[in-house]
Enzyme design. Structure first.
Site, PDB file in Angstrom:
ATOM      1  N   VAL A  10       0.853  -1.194   0.000  1.00 38.00           N
ATOM      2  CA  VAL A  10       0.000   0.000   0.000  1.00 38.00           C
ATOM      3  C   VAL A  10       0.883   1.236   0.000  1.00 38.00           C
ATOM      4  O   VAL A  10       1.732   1.395   0.882  1.00 38.00           O
ATOM      5  CB  VAL A  10      -0.929   0.035   1.234  1.00 38.00           C
ATOM      6  CG1 VAL A  10      -1.851   1.249   1.174  1.00 38.00           C
ATOM      7  CG2 VAL A  10      -1.741  -1.251   1.346  1.00 38.00           C
ATOM      8  N   TYR A 149      -8.029  18.674  -8.774  1.00 39.53           N
ATOM      9  CA  TYR A 149      -8.051  17.394  -8.057  1.00 39.53           C
ATOM     10  C   TYR A 149      -9.048  16.449  -8.704  1.00 39.53           C
ATOM     11  O   TYR A 149      -8.756  15.264  -8.930  1.00 39.53           O
ATOM     12  CB  TYR A 149      -8.408  17.623  -6.590  1.00 39.53           C
ATOM     13  CG  TYR A 149      -8.562  16.341  -5.794  1.00 39.53           C
ATOM     14  CD1 TYR A 149      -7.442  15.669  -5.319  1.00 39.53           C
ATOM     15  CD2 TYR A 149      -9.825  15.798  -5.539  1.00 39.53           C
ATOM     16  CE1 TYR A 149      -7.580  14.495  -4.590  1.00 39.53           C
ATOM     17  CE2 TYR A 149      -9.966  14.619  -4.821  1.00 39.53           C
ATOM     18  CZ  TYR A 149      -8.834  13.972  -4.348  1.00 39.53           C
ATOM     19  OH  TYR A 149      -8.968  12.793  -3.648  1.00 39.53           O
ATOM     20  N   LYS A 153      -8.401  12.640 -10.478  1.00 43.52           N
ATOM     21  CA  LYS A 153      -9.101  11.410 -10.109  1.00 43.52           C
ATOM     22  C   LYS A 153      -9.917  10.856 -11.282  1.00 43.52           C
ATOM     23  O   LYS A 153      -9.998   9.640 -11.471  1.00 43.52           O
ATOM     24  CB  LYS A 153      -9.995  11.648  -8.890  1.00 43.52           C
ATOM     25  CG  LYS A 153      -9.215  11.844  -7.596  1.00 43.52           C
ATOM     26  CD  LYS A 153      -8.343  10.636  -7.282  1.00 43.52           C
ATOM     27  CE  LYS A 153      -7.632  10.754  -5.947  1.00 43.52           C
ATOM     28  NZ  LYS A 153      -6.799   9.571  -5.624  1.00 43.52           N
ATOM     29  N   VAL A 182     -13.950  10.578   3.397  1.00 45.43           N
ATOM     30  CA  VAL A 182     -13.468   9.721   4.480  1.00 45.43           C
ATOM     31  C   VAL A 182     -12.711  10.596   5.472  1.00 45.43           C
ATOM     32  O   VAL A 182     -12.007  11.536   5.076  1.00 45.43           O
ATOM     33  CB  VAL A 182     -12.556   8.607   3.927  1.00 45.43           C
ATOM     34  CG1 VAL A 182     -12.047   7.709   5.052  1.00 45.43           C
ATOM     35  CG2 VAL A 182     -13.306   7.776   2.882  1.00 45.43           C
TER      36      VAL A 182
END
Length: 287
Positions: A10, A149, A153, A182
């Site tokens: 990760v 941004y 994405k 999140v």
């Protein structure tokens, strides 16, 4: 002879972020979790959890190549899961965007995953593994002040789509995670940002300041998010696009069934663009 343990790598596992939660969830599930940190980041949160970690800057080709050597030595040449999680944000109006700052963000958010897959694909193929690309609802809807941004994405989503198709005959699965909001510290490096002097958006300067300094309230717990994403990545047949996190259900519904400019109406009101319109009308009259 079948391998006894799986390995998951990760990227972007600094303290307080999604990466940290993901790597700890893999570790909890008995997967040998491998984390990466930037050269300046603290490592105690990983060391205390007994997680293997390495230094990596996804924008630096040499550090990616060096990490590949380390991973091959550790895993015997197999990698079951690669999670491209490293990411940064850049908050600004589209017309006031500093392109050099955006280049840096794209280098992390888009070209970083490209570098990782370019160098690690062979050991992922060898393991018949899975690639997980962490996307965002920002790549779906025109969220205000996030044009650059959002673009990074959206580009990641579509690159990931094609990667999924191209890797399918090689028995490699590719998951694009469409993340809602999140609870992380990703906004910490953007709190200083202000509109440039003379910006057409100056009438909204106080709103913009409040936006970059906000502490989101309705967010998904990052460890809950990690539990669901990790579970999906370990499935034999995972979803191609996995939507998870705050607001993803409603955004997915309206993106599918509403007209294309539906969210223009939503965000126009949410970000008080009527105030900007009124200020612009006044400016034109004075001119």
């Amino acid at each position: 002879m079948p391998r006894v343990r799986k390995f998951a790598l990760v990227t972007g596992c600094g303290q307080g972020g999604i990466g940290e939660a993901l790597v700890k969830e893999y570790n909890r599930r008995g997967v040998h979790a491998i984390a990466t940190l930037l050269p300046f980041e603290e490592s105690e949160h990983l060391a205390e959890a007994g997680i293997t970690w390495y230094r990596l800057d996804v924008t630096d080709e040499n550090t990616v190549i060096e990490l590949k050597r380390e991973i091959q030595s550790l895993t015997g040449g197999f990698l079951d899961v690669l999670v491209n999680c490293a990411g940064i944000c850049y908050t600004m109006t589209a017309i006031d965007t500093n392109v050099n700052s955006v280049k840096r963000m794209f280098d992390v958010n888009l070209f970083g995953p490209m570098r990782m897959v370019h160098h690690f694909h062979d050991i992922i193929i060898k393991a018949s593994g899975t690639i997980v690309n962490i996307g965002s609802i920002g790549g779906i809807v025109p969220y205000m002040y996030g044009s650059s941004y959002n673009a990074s994405k959206a580009a990641l989503h579509h690159w990931s789509n094609t990667l999924r198709l191209e890797m399918s005959p090689l028995d490699v699965k590719v998951i694009t995670v469409i993340s809602g909001e999140v609870g992380t510290n990703i906004l910490k490096n953007d709190t200083h940002r202000a509109l440039p002097e003379g910006s057409y958006y100056s009438p909204l300067a106080s709103e913009f300041k409040a936006h970059v300094q906000r502490v989101p309230s309705k967010t998904t717990d990052r460890f809950d998010y990690a539990s669901n994403v990790v579970a999906q990545s370990l499935r034999a047949s995972p979803k191609a696009w996995f939507w998870y996190g705050s607001a993803t259900t409603i955004i997915r519904f309206f993106d599918t069934f509403a007209w294309r400019t539906f969210f223009d109406f939503v965000f126009y009101r949410e970000f008080n663009l009527g105030k900007l319109r009124a200020a612009n009308v006044t400016r034109l009259k004075q001119a």
